[in-house]
Design an enzyme around this catalytic site. Structure first.
Site, mmCIF file in Angstrom:
data_model
loop_
_atom_site.group_PDB
_atom_site.id
_atom_site.type_symbol
_atom_site.label_atom_id
_atom_site.label_comp_id
_atom_site.label_asym_id
_atom_site.label_seq_id
_atom_site.Cartn_x
_atom_site.Cartn_y
_atom_site.Cartn_z
ATOM 1 N N THR A 49 0.828 -1.217 0.000
ATOM 2 C CA THR A 49 0.000 0.000 0.000
ATOM 3 C C THR A 49 0.862 1.266 0.000
ATOM 4 O O THR A 49 1.898 1.323 0.664
ATOM 5 C CB THR A 49 -0.923 -0.001 1.222
ATOM 6 O OG1 THR A 49 -1.758 -1.152 1.159
ATOM 7 C CG2 THR A 49 -1.782 1.242 1.269
ATOM 8 N N PRO A 62 0.835 5.838 0.038
ATOM 9 C CA PRO A 62 0.070 6.934 0.633
ATOM 10 C C PRO A 62 -1.084 7.437 -0.226
ATOM 11 O O PRO A 62 -2.098 7.892 0.304
ATOM 12 C CB PRO A 62 1.119 8.036 0.832
ATOM 13 C CG PRO A 62 2.415 7.309 0.951
ATOM 14 C CD PRO A 62 2.288 6.130 0.037
ATOM 15 N N TRP A 106 0.739 2.313 5.921
ATOM 16 C CA TRP A 106 -0.092 1.302 6.586
ATOM 17 C C TRP A 106 0.532 -0.088 6.478
ATOM 18 O O TRP A 106 -0.154 -1.080 6.254
ATOM 19 C CB TRP A 106 -1.531 1.296 6.032
ATOM 20 C CG TRP A 106 -2.256 2.562 6.277
ATOM 21 C CD1 TRP A 106 -2.663 3.468 5.350
ATOM 22 C CD2 TRP A 106 -2.657 3.099 7.549
ATOM 23 N NE1 TRP A 106 -3.277 4.532 5.951
ATOM 24 C CE2 TRP A 106 -3.296 4.327 7.302
ATOM 25 C CE3 TRP A 106 -2.519 2.651 8.872
ATOM 26 C CZ2 TRP A 106 -3.805 5.118 8.325
ATOM 27 C CZ3 TRP A 106 -3.028 3.442 9.885
ATOM 28 C CH2 TRP A 106 -3.663 4.661 9.602
ATOM 29 N N PHE A 149 -1.498 -10.110 -5.052
ATOM 30 C CA PHE A 149 -2.933 -10.372 -4.976
ATOM 31 C C PHE A 149 -3.208 -11.742 -4.381
ATOM 32 O O PHE A 149 -4.218 -11.939 -3.678
ATOM 33 C CB PHE A 149 -3.568 -10.257 -6.356
ATOM 34 C CG PHE A 149 -3.852 -8.842 -6.782
ATOM 35 C CD1 PHE A 149 -3.720 -7.788 -5.889
ATOM 36 C CD2 PHE A 149 -4.244 -8.551 -8.073
ATOM 37 C CE1 PHE A 149 -3.971 -6.481 -6.262
ATOM 38 C CE2 PHE A 149 -4.498 -7.252 -8.468
ATOM 39 C CZ PHE A 149 -4.361 -6.211 -7.567
ATOM 40 N N LEU A 201 -3.119 -11.232 -0.783
ATOM 41 C CA LEU A 201 -4.319 -10.531 -0.334
ATOM 42 C C LEU A 201 -5.516 -11.467 -0.260
ATOM 43 O O LEU A 201 -6.349 -11.363 0.641
ATOM 44 C CB LEU A 201 -4.632 -9.366 -1.271
ATOM 45 C CG LEU A 201 -3.625 -8.211 -1.312
ATOM 46 C CD1 LEU A 201 -4.077 -7.149 -2.302
ATOM 47 C CD2 LEU A 201 -3.429 -7.606 0.066
ATOM 48 N N GLN A 229 -39.628 -8.702 24.274
ATOM 49 C CA GLN A 229 -39.711 -9.169 22.891
ATOM 50 C C GLN A 229 -38.706 -8.462 21.988
ATOM 51 O O GLN A 229 -38.048 -9.102 21.153
ATOM 52 C CB GLN A 229 -41.130 -8.985 22.360
ATOM 53 C CG GLN A 229 -42.151 -9.947 22.957
ATOM 54 C CD GLN A 229 -43.523 -9.797 22.315
ATOM 55 O OE1 GLN A 229 -43.767 -8.865 21.553
ATOM 56 N NE2 GLN A 229 -44.413 -10.719 22.633
ATOM 57 N N GLY A 286 -26.282 2.989 27.585
ATOM 58 C CA GLY A 286 -25.160 3.883 27.845
ATOM 59 C C GLY A 286 -23.883 3.137 28.189
ATOM 60 O O GLY A 286 -22.781 3.584 27.862
ATOM 61 N N GLU A 333 -7.349 -4.698 3.397
ATOM 62 C CA GLU A 333 -7.510 -5.902 2.563
ATOM 63 C C GLU A 333 -8.712 -5.770 1.619
ATOM 64 O O GLU A 333 -9.430 -6.720 1.349
ATOM 65 C CB GLU A 333 -7.666 -7.159 3.437
ATOM 66 C CG GLU A 333 -6.585 -7.364 4.465
ATOM 67 C CD GLU A 333 -5.200 -7.556 3.857
ATOM 68 O OE1 GLU A 333 -5.084 -7.631 2.617
ATOM 69 O OE2 GLU A 333 -4.217 -7.608 4.620
ATOM 70 N N ASP A 340 -16.350 -1.154 -0.965
ATOM 71 C CA ASP A 340 -16.651 -0.778 -2.345
ATOM 72 C C ASP A 340 -15.846 -1.609 -3.342
ATOM 73 O O ASP A 340 -16.372 -2.027 -4.383
ATOM 74 C CB ASP A 340 -16.353 0.709 -2.560
ATOM 75 C CG ASP A 340 -17.337 1.613 -1.833
ATOM 76 O OD1 ASP A 340 -18.423 1.127 -1.464
ATOM 77 O OD2 ASP A 340 -17.008 2.796 -1.635
#
Length: 263
Positions: free
Chosen positions: A13, A15, A43, A116, A119, A159, A220, A243, A247
């Site tokens: 990867t 930037p 990353w 790939f 991956l 319920q 909460g 990974e 999308d």
């Protein structure tokens, strides 16, 4: 590395974005018999503590290189300020004229098919891993609602609570069965990467939905550090990106269905 004596990292990867590795700008050029690599990666897990980095760079195509992390010109810097994956180390890498011998190039890793393939296996692992998050959230939500009393009875006796828990459990069971089917397909022979995209996309989204429902059931308390739900949700948001984003996997599946690439 196989014996656990050294740590490695995987530098693909960049930037400018991880979803289009074919557009990488890290380059490798020949200088006599050596390779010289310049570029940046982002990353990259474990880079600050790794002994060797597998760096993908472009010359006439894309090649993989074994780069010792103590090589002159190699710099790794941990990324700080993360709200997710805080127990893991992700890093920026700078390669400034890193010189390598000729045999540093992986001889059978030419083009993007090699990274790939890595991956694809990582995505398969995610399809399983997120089911553990979903199960942890279900177990916690069941225990919490059994003990929490509301309107004169245990919250678990209501319920709407049982409807939420049932839907959470169905998502979990569906994800496990899908991951199990992927395991069977992998055991039988080469698996279509599109099937892996189905598993990664579905199971991550199901785990997110389960964790969100658990947060609601805890009220909460669900946003406090006394319970792990918000940590799970933050980590799942990261998993939706690494990974292959939601999308990207949708486009992989769409291309397989229609025959048209929308990338």
């Amino acid at each position: 590395m196989a014996r656990g004596e050294v740590i490695g990292c995987f530098g693909l990867t960049e930037p400018a974005g991880g979803s289009d590795p074919a557009a990488m700008t890290t380059n490798a050029r020949r200088d006599g018999s050596d390779w010289v690599i310049d570029g940046t990666k982002r990353w990259i897990g474990l880079a600050t503590i790794a002994d060797v980095a597998v760096i993908w760079a472009r010359d006439e195509g894309v090649r993989g290189f074994l780069v010792p992390t103590d090589a002159p010109g190699f710099t790794a810097t941990a990324i700080t300020g993360k709200f997710a994956m805080r127990s893991s180390i992700q890093c920026d890498i700078t390669l400034d004229g890193v010189r390598l011998p000729a045999d540093a190039a992986l001889p059978e890793a030419s083009g993007l098919s090699a990274p790939f393939a890595c991956l694809t296996d990582a995505r398969y692992g995610i399809a399983w891993g997120v089911t553990g998050i979903a199960r942890a959230c279900i177990d916690l939500a069941v225990e919490f609602t059994r003990e929490r009393r509301l309107f004169g009875d245990a919250l678990a006796a209501k319920q709407l609570t049982q409807d939420k828990l049932a839907r959470m459990f169905v998502r979990y069971e569906t994800s496990v069965l899908l991951a199990l089917e992927l395991a069977r397909l992998k055991a039988a022979g080469p698996i279509d990467p599109v099937q892996i995209s189905v598993g990664k996309l579905n199971n991550v989204q199901d785990a997110v939905a389960v964790a969100q429902a658990a947060r609601q059931l805890l009220g909460g308390d669900g946003i406090t550090s006394a319970y792990p739900v918000m940590r799970h949700l933050a980590n799942l948001e990261a998993v939706r990106t690494y990974e292959g984003t939601d999308d990207i996997h949708a486009l992989i599946i769409g291309r397989a269905l229609t025959g048209h690439s929308a990338f």
